[in-house]
Design an enzyme around this catalytic site. Structure first.
Site, PDB file in Angstrom:
ATOM      1  N   GLN A 165     -71.691  98.621  20.078  1.00  0.00           N
ATOM      2  CA  GLN A 165     -72.775  97.702  19.739  1.00  0.00           C
ATOM      3  C   GLN A 165     -74.026  98.055  20.539  1.00  0.00           C
ATOM      4  O   GLN A 165     -73.909  98.355  21.723  1.00  0.00           O
ATOM      5  CB  GLN A 165     -72.359  96.251  20.052  1.00  0.00           C
ATOM      6  CG  GLN A 165     -73.224  95.228  19.339  1.00  0.00           C
ATOM      7  CD  GLN A 165     -72.806  93.776  19.647  1.00  0.00           C
ATOM      8  OE1 GLN A 165     -71.998  93.523  20.525  1.00  0.00           O
ATOM      9  NE2 GLN A 165     -73.372  92.838  18.929  1.00  0.00           N
ATOM     10  N   PRO A 290     -71.120  98.374  31.039  1.00  0.00           N
ATOM     11  CA  PRO A 290     -72.445  97.757  31.115  1.00  0.00           C
ATOM     12  C   PRO A 290     -72.505  96.282  30.722  1.00  0.00           C
ATOM     13  O   PRO A 290     -73.533  95.645  30.927  1.00  0.00           O
ATOM     14  CB  PRO A 290     -73.272  98.597  30.136  1.00  0.00           C
ATOM     15  CG  PRO A 290     -72.281  99.161  29.180  1.00  0.00           C
ATOM     16  CD  PRO A 290     -71.025  99.368  29.949  1.00  0.00           C
ATOM     17  N   GLU A 295     -66.465  92.256  22.420  1.00  0.00           N
ATOM     18  CA  GLU A 295     -65.439  91.657  21.575  1.00  0.00           C
ATOM     19  C   GLU A 295     -64.766  92.628  20.616  1.00  0.00           C
ATOM     20  O   GLU A 295     -64.565  92.304  19.443  1.00  0.00           O
ATOM     21  CB  GLU A 295     -66.060  90.487  20.805  1.00  0.00           C
ATOM     22  CG  GLU A 295     -67.142  90.881  19.753  1.00  0.00           C
ATOM     23  CD  GLU A 295     -68.555  90.982  20.304  1.00  0.00           C
ATOM     24  OE1 GLU A 295     -68.721  91.205  21.507  1.00  0.00           O
ATOM     25  OE2 GLU A 295     -69.499  90.843  19.506  1.00  0.00           O
ATOM     26  N   HIS A 319     -65.814  83.418  25.778  1.00  0.00           N
ATOM     27  CA  HIS A 319     -66.870  83.920  24.892  1.00  0.00           C
ATOM     28  C   HIS A 319     -66.339  85.051  23.995  1.00  0.00           C
ATOM     29  O   HIS A 319     -66.496  85.011  22.770  1.00  0.00           O
ATOM     30  CB  HIS A 319     -68.036  84.411  25.759  1.00  0.00           C
ATOM     31  CG  HIS A 319     -69.171  85.000  24.994  1.00  0.00           C
ATOM     32  ND1 HIS A 319     -70.300  84.283  24.668  1.00  0.00           N
ATOM     33  CD2 HIS A 319     -69.360  86.243  24.484  1.00  0.00           C
ATOM     34  CE1 HIS A 319     -71.125  85.061  23.990  1.00  0.00           C
ATOM     35  NE2 HIS A 319     -70.580  86.263  23.863  1.00  0.00           N
ATOM     36  N   GLU A 320     -65.694  86.027  24.610  1.00  0.00           N
ATOM     37  CA  GLU A 320     -65.220  87.174  23.808  1.00  0.00           C
ATOM     38  C   GLU A 320     -64.127  86.747  22.832  1.00  0.00           C
ATOM     39  O   GLU A 320     -64.077  87.223  21.699  1.00  0.00           O
ATOM     40  CB  GLU A 320     -64.733  88.310  24.715  1.00  0.00           C
ATOM     41  CG  GLU A 320     -65.763  88.822  25.722  1.00  0.00           C
ATOM     42  CD  GLU A 320     -67.152  89.089  25.156  1.00  0.00           C
ATOM     43  OE1 GLU A 320     -67.257  89.426  23.968  1.00  0.00           O
ATOM     44  OE2 GLU A 320     -68.138  88.928  25.908  1.00  0.00           O
ATOM     45  N   HIS A 323     -65.612  85.214  19.776  1.00  0.00           N
ATOM     46  CA  HIS A 323     -66.133  86.200  18.818  1.00  0.00           C
ATOM     47  C   HIS A 323     -65.089  86.587  17.757  1.00  0.00           C
ATOM     48  O   HIS A 323     -65.457  87.126  16.713  1.00  0.00           O
ATOM     49  CB  HIS A 323     -66.559  87.477  19.539  1.00  0.00           C
ATOM     50  CG  HIS A 323     -67.987  87.484  20.011  1.00  0.00           C
ATOM     51  ND1 HIS A 323     -69.052  87.216  19.190  1.00  0.00           N
ATOM     52  CD2 HIS A 323     -68.533  87.770  21.231  1.00  0.00           C
ATOM     53  CE1 HIS A 323     -70.184  87.328  19.876  1.00  0.00           C
ATOM     54  NE2 HIS A 323     -69.897  87.660  21.128  1.00  0.00           N
ATOM     55  N   GLU A 342     -74.085  85.603  18.335  1.00  0.00           N
ATOM     56  CA  GLU A 342     -74.036  85.201  19.742  1.00  0.00           C
ATOM     57  C   GLU A 342     -74.274  83.706  19.979  1.00  0.00           C
ATOM     58  O   GLU A 342     -73.630  83.108  20.837  1.00  0.00           O
ATOM     59  CB  GLU A 342     -75.031  86.030  20.562  1.00  0.00           C
ATOM     60  CG  GLU A 342     -74.732  87.537  20.549  1.00  0.00           C
ATOM     61  CD  GLU A 342     -73.383  87.906  21.170  1.00  0.00           C
ATOM     62  OE1 GLU A 342     -72.765  87.078  21.864  1.00  0.00           O
ATOM     63  OE2 GLU A 342     -72.935  89.054  20.938  1.00  0.00           O
ATOM     64  N   ASP A 401     -81.807  96.192  20.643  1.00  0.00           N
ATOM     65  CA  ASP A 401     -81.524  95.646  21.968  1.00  0.00           C
ATOM     66  C   ASP A 401     -82.407  94.434  22.292  1.00  0.00           C
ATOM     67  O   ASP A 401     -82.022  93.555  23.065  1.00  0.00           O
ATOM     68  CB  ASP A 401     -81.782  96.751  23.003  1.00  0.00           C
ATOM     69  CG  ASP A 401     -80.803  96.663  24.163  1.00  0.00           C
ATOM     70  OD1 ASP A 401     -79.658  96.230  23.911  1.00  0.00           O
ATOM     71  OD2 ASP A 401     -81.181  97.015  25.290  1.00  0.00           O
ATOM     72  N   TYR A 409     -78.662  83.947  22.314  1.00  0.00           N
ATOM     73  CA  TYR A 409     -77.489  83.348  22.953  1.00  0.00           C
ATOM     74  C   TYR A 409     -77.650  81.844  23.162  1.00  0.00           C
ATOM     75  O   TYR A 409     -76.855  81.051  22.675  1.00  0.00           O
ATOM     76  CB  TYR A 409     -77.232  84.024  24.309  1.00  0.00           C
ATOM     77  CG  TYR A 409     -76.576  85.374  24.214  1.00  0.00           C
ATOM     78  CD1 TYR A 409     -77.295  86.493  23.797  1.00  0.00           C
ATOM     79  CD2 TYR A 409     -75.237  85.551  24.537  1.00  0.00           C
ATOM     80  CE1 TYR A 409     -76.700  87.742  23.711  1.00  0.00           C
ATOM     81  CE2 TYR A 409     -74.632  86.801  24.458  1.00  0.00           C
ATOM     82  CZ  TYR A 409     -75.367  87.890  24.044  1.00  0.00           C
ATOM     83  OH  TYR A 409     -74.762  89.119  23.955  1.00  0.00           O
ATOM     84  N   ARG A 602     -72.708  96.672  35.532  1.00  0.00           N
ATOM     85  CA  ARG A 602     -73.030  95.662  34.518  1.00  0.00           C
ATOM     86  C   ARG A 602     -74.537  95.424  34.518  1.00  0.00           C
ATOM     87  O   ARG A 602     -75.119  95.024  35.527  1.00  0.00           O
ATOM     88  CB  ARG A 602     -72.279  94.362  34.811  1.00  0.00           C
ATOM     89  CG  ARG A 602     -72.504  93.311  33.754  1.00  0.00           C
ATOM     90  CD  ARG A 602     -71.622  92.095  33.940  1.00  0.00           C
ATOM     91  NE  ARG A 602     -71.988  91.053  32.997  1.00  0.00           N
ATOM     92  CZ  ARG A 602     -71.519  89.812  33.015  1.00  0.00           C
ATOM     93  NH1 ARG A 602     -70.625  89.487  33.937  1.00  0.00           N
ATOM     94  NH2 ARG A 602     -71.906  88.929  32.132  1.00  0.00           N
TER      95      ARG A 602
HETATM   96  N1  BES Z   1     -71.268  91.378  21.982  1.00  0.00           N
HETATM   97  C1  BES Z   1     -71.830  91.085  23.250  1.00  0.00           C
HETATM   98  C2  BES Z   1     -72.379  92.301  23.947  1.00  0.00           C
HETATM   99  C3  BES Z   1     -73.515  92.998  23.229  1.00  0.00           C
HETATM  100  C4  BES Z   1     -74.450  92.309  22.462  1.00  0.00           C
HETATM  101  C5  BES Z   1     -73.620  94.377  23.330  1.00  0.00           C
HETATM  102  C6  BES Z   1     -75.463  93.010  21.804  1.00  0.00           C
HETATM  103  C7  BES Z   1     -74.628  95.066  22.678  1.00  0.00           C
HETATM  104  C8  BES Z   1     -75.548  94.383  21.905  1.00  0.00           C
HETATM  105  C9  BES Z   1     -70.825  90.373  24.146  1.00  0.00           C
HETATM  106  O1  BES Z   1     -70.021  89.469  23.461  1.00  0.00           O
HETATM  107  C10 BES Z   1     -71.579  89.546  25.133  1.00  0.00           C
HETATM  108  O2  BES Z   1     -72.309  88.691  24.701  1.00  0.00           O
HETATM  109  N2  BES Z   1     -71.404  89.785  26.413  1.00  0.00           N
HETATM  110  C11 BES Z   1     -72.013  88.983  27.432  1.00  0.00           C
HETATM  111  C12 BES Z   1     -71.046  87.897  27.844  1.00  0.00           C
HETATM  112  C13 BES Z   1     -71.633  86.587  28.208  1.00  0.00           C
HETATM  113  C14 BES Z   1     -72.679  86.047  27.298  1.00  0.00           C
HETATM  114  C15 BES Z   1     -70.535  85.546  28.383  1.00  0.00           C
HETATM  115  C16 BES Z   1     -72.356  89.867  28.608  1.00  0.00           C
HETATM  116  O3  BES Z   1     -71.972  91.025  28.634  1.00  0.00           O
HETATM  117  O4  BES Z   1     -73.051  89.413  29.508  1.00  0.00           O
HETATM  118 ZN    ZN Z   2     -71.221  87.837  22.782  1.00  0.00          ZN
END
Ligand code: BES
Ligand code: ZN
Length: 647
Positions: A165, A290, A295, A319-320, A323, A342, A401, A409, A602
């Site tokens: 993603q 990162p 998910e 959260h995951e 999804h 999201e 991005d 979110y 991260r």
């Molecule tokens: N699917 C996302 C990560 C993502 C979104 C990657 C858009 C690339 C493009 C994942 O579910 C996510 O939201 N991760 C968050 C978790 C948090 C909101 C609980 C993160 O990595 O911080």
């Molecule tokens: Zn997410």
């Protein structure tokens, strides 16, 4: 992504020298067959319905050698267009294995910002169903993170994982890389015989000694959810079809941290209907990952910073898991509507946390997010980017991005909280449950969502709701639901006292009496508030409410009392380093800071620290020095974002 006149120009190019396969500028004004802002694919003419991957993972050259075998739904196309970026294409054939015939292909130019990559145009005829693309990855395959042994917990075995993603799947698989297309997939993967391979599919539980693994994903998924990981991995079952994979050294700790997963699953199913994917396992990756979590269906990828020993960050797992309904069952049709993935998921996550931990705690977690949203909106206002605070974004020629912000979110989640407040919880829950069922294994855009909402919830305005304002206008609508959380006010009041020059955590003297040998005695106790007296999220709100101007002595005093610089929790460490970066205090804790930036990848933690550091001259020098050393340990997602800040 628009091509003008692809077929006629295609004819000219098919005829030209096959050794010069990179098309020249003439392909730039080729035709209008792409349906997605971020993909070249001509999905309306021809699209993949099933993908079989034959892959060989070679750690010594850090290369995946592959054949991507696409089964197509062909509506009379003469060209099939795929997305590629950072791939070497060796040949393309048509037909079933053993009966394959080579066909011509050309590769379009790279877009000017190198965001989307190149179009791979394959010559087919109207009866073509099977297209086989022989390829290998390169160092420019941005989805891939190859970790040498020093960056893994074993220190003896290497590791590889992918992050697809939003538009990185095309950097390790030649594919029509748009979320509106769903495909099933299978794979045969060869890896070194001492390592395990896992995918977003049905997975093995043990290492196969011959290094061969077969995978099946029987449900149709969007391309960004295809994922692979290879390493010295072990498995532990947690019950209720849930389990955890991790590097063997971390496995027990991970299993303990995530032991509530079966209960989360039961809660999620009770809320919004049965889990559709069979097993739900979590793979804990090395520190360079990162994101907090990703998910990937049947196998969420998780960041090892979630393993805190106190379950304080399990909301990421909620959260995951969420999804698996919002995002994976019902998918945003394009990245312009990431909020449909999201926002729904954050709302769902908040509901799971409420069921697990109670309303008081869940509201504190939600309030942390709301404060972040307020901060983001404030920042957007100063930067003049408020137009991007709409839920539905126009992302044409822009990096998807951009959509990954607190808008999608948190504004997204508060849209659902506000609907809940307006229509009552049971009614919103019934709506969402039916929505997930209705759109199962399909994609949806904002327009379809709004009309579905209008039909089933707002009932053609019988009880009106300003959903168009929520989706299509900037800022936060006035009717946005608010959270009242008294504990937050208390901790933020302490921060205000500090900002006014007072110290709110002075020792308290407590006098107690007790009886000894029949006599009454007095005992005087000194009570100091301790780190563990507050939730991680309360400390976060406290640190974030502190002013940049807090004097260095105060920072020292706080650090002495609560050891923020040595916290085992990266949320605290991150916020503390960001605050410290505004003060010369940062140089007193630069060893801790450097260790952090060298270990953690991260982006959510790393990026704000670099952003804060570059605001002073000395800080910028320090940031650059650390980044020079740290960048090899980061995934490209984090590395590229930090690079932009340091430029
Ligand atoms: N699917 C996302 C990560 C993502 C979104 C990657 C858009 C690339 C493009 C994942 O579910 C996510 O939201 N991760 C968050 C978790 C948090 C909101 C609980 C993160 O990595 O911080
Ligand atoms: Zn997410």
């Amino acid at each position: 992504m628009k091509f003008v006149g692809i077929f006629c120009i295609g004819i000219i190019l098919w005829a030209c020298n096959p050794s010069s396969r990179t098309a020249t500028s003439s392909t730039e004004n080729l035709s209008a067959f792409a349906q997605d802002d971020h993909s070249y694919a001509n999905l309306e003419q021809i699209n993949t319905t099933h993908l079989h991957l034959d892959l060989e993972v070679d750690f010594s050259s850090q290369t995946i050698y592959g054949v991507a075998r696409h089964r197509m739904h062909n509506r009379g196309a003469d060209t099939a267009i795929f997305d590629i970026k950072g791939l070497l294409i060796q040949k393309v054939t048509l037909g079933a294995k053993k009966h394959e015939k080579e066909t011509d292909f050309i590769i379009g130019p790279m877009d000017k910002d190198s965001l989307f990559g190149q179009a791979l145009l394959v010559k087919v005829d109207s009866s073509t169903q099977l297209i086989n693309i022989y390829y290998q990855t390169t160092q420019a395959s941005a989805a891939l993170d190859w970790l040498d042994t020093t960056l893994t917990s074993s220190k003896t075995k290497p590791f590889l994982y992918t992050q697809g993603q939003a538009i990185l799947t095309r950097t390790w698989i030649p594919i029509q890389d748009a979320p509106s297309n769903r495909l099933t997939y299978s794979a045969d993967v060869k890896v070194p015989s001492d390592l395990m391979a896992l995918m977003s599919a049905k997975n093995p539980k043990d290492i196969h000694k011959e290094g061969l693994y077969h995978f099946e994903m029987p449900h149709a998924i969007p391309s960004y959810l295809i994922a692979l990981a290879v390493g010295d991995i072990g498995f532990k079952d947690l019950g209720n079809q849930c389990g955890v994979y991790a590097e063997k050294e971390l496995l027990e700790q991970c299993a303990a941290e995530f032991e509530d997963l079966p209960q989360m699953m039961a809660t999620a199913e009770k809320l919004y209907g049965p889990y559709q994917w069979g097993r739900y396992d979590v793979l804990v990756l090395p520190y360079s990952f990162p994101f907090g979590g990703m998910e990937n269906p049947m196998l969420t990828f998780a960041n090892p910073t979630l393993i805190t020993g106190d379950k304080s960050l399990v909301s990421v797992l909620a959260h995951e898991l969420a999804h698996s309904w919002s995002g994976n069952l019902v998918t945003n049709a394009s990245w312009s509507d990431l909020w449909l993935n999201e926002g729904t998921t954050v709302y769902f996550e908040q509901r799971i946390m409420e069921a697990l931990k109670g309303k008081e705690i869940a509201d504190i977690l939600a309030q942390v997010e709301f404060r972040e949203l307020e901060q983001t909106l404030g920042q957007m206002k100063t930067e003049g980017t408020l137009a991007d605070s709409k839920l539905h974004l126009d992302l044409k020629n822009r990096d998807p991005d951009i959509a990954m912000s607190d808008i999608a979110y948190v504004k997204g989640a508060f849209f659902f909280r506000t609907l809940e407040q307006t229509y009552t919880r049971p009614i919103l829950d019934a709506f969402l449950k039916a929505y997930f069922k209705h759109y199962s294994f399909q994609t949806i855009n904002a327009k379809q969502f709004a009309s579905h909402l209008n039909k089933y919830l707002t009932k053609n305005g019988q009880k009106p709701f300003n959903y168009n304002e929520w989706i299509y206008t900037a800022g936060l609508p006035k009717n946005c639901a608010r959270i009242v959380a008294p504990r937050i006010e208390q901790i933020e009041a302490k921060a205000q006292l500090l900002n006014q020059g007072k110290y709110p955590f002075e020792d308290m003297i407590r006098n107690t009496t007790f009886k000894k040998n029949g006599k009454t005695r007095r005992r005087t106790q000194i009570i100091r508030p301790q780190y563990k007296d507050y939730l991680i999220q309360e400390w976060q709100l406290f640190i974030r409410a502190l002013s940049d101007q807090v004097p260095i002595e105060r920072l020292r005093q706080l650090d002495k009392q609560f050891a923020f610089s040595h916290s085992g929790n990266c949320e605290i460490l991150c916020d503390w380093f960001v605050l410290a970066a505004h003060s010369p205090y940062v140089f007193e804790i630069q060893t801790e800071l450097k260790d952090f930036l060298l270990k953690i990848g991260r982006r959510k933690y790393v990026l704000p620290i670099y952003e804060a550091l570059v605001q002073t001259k000395e800080g910028r020098t320090l940031a650059k020095k650390i980044f020079n050393e740290a960048q090899v340990t980061y995934h490209s997602v984090t590395r590229n974002s930090v690079q932009k800040v340091l430029r």
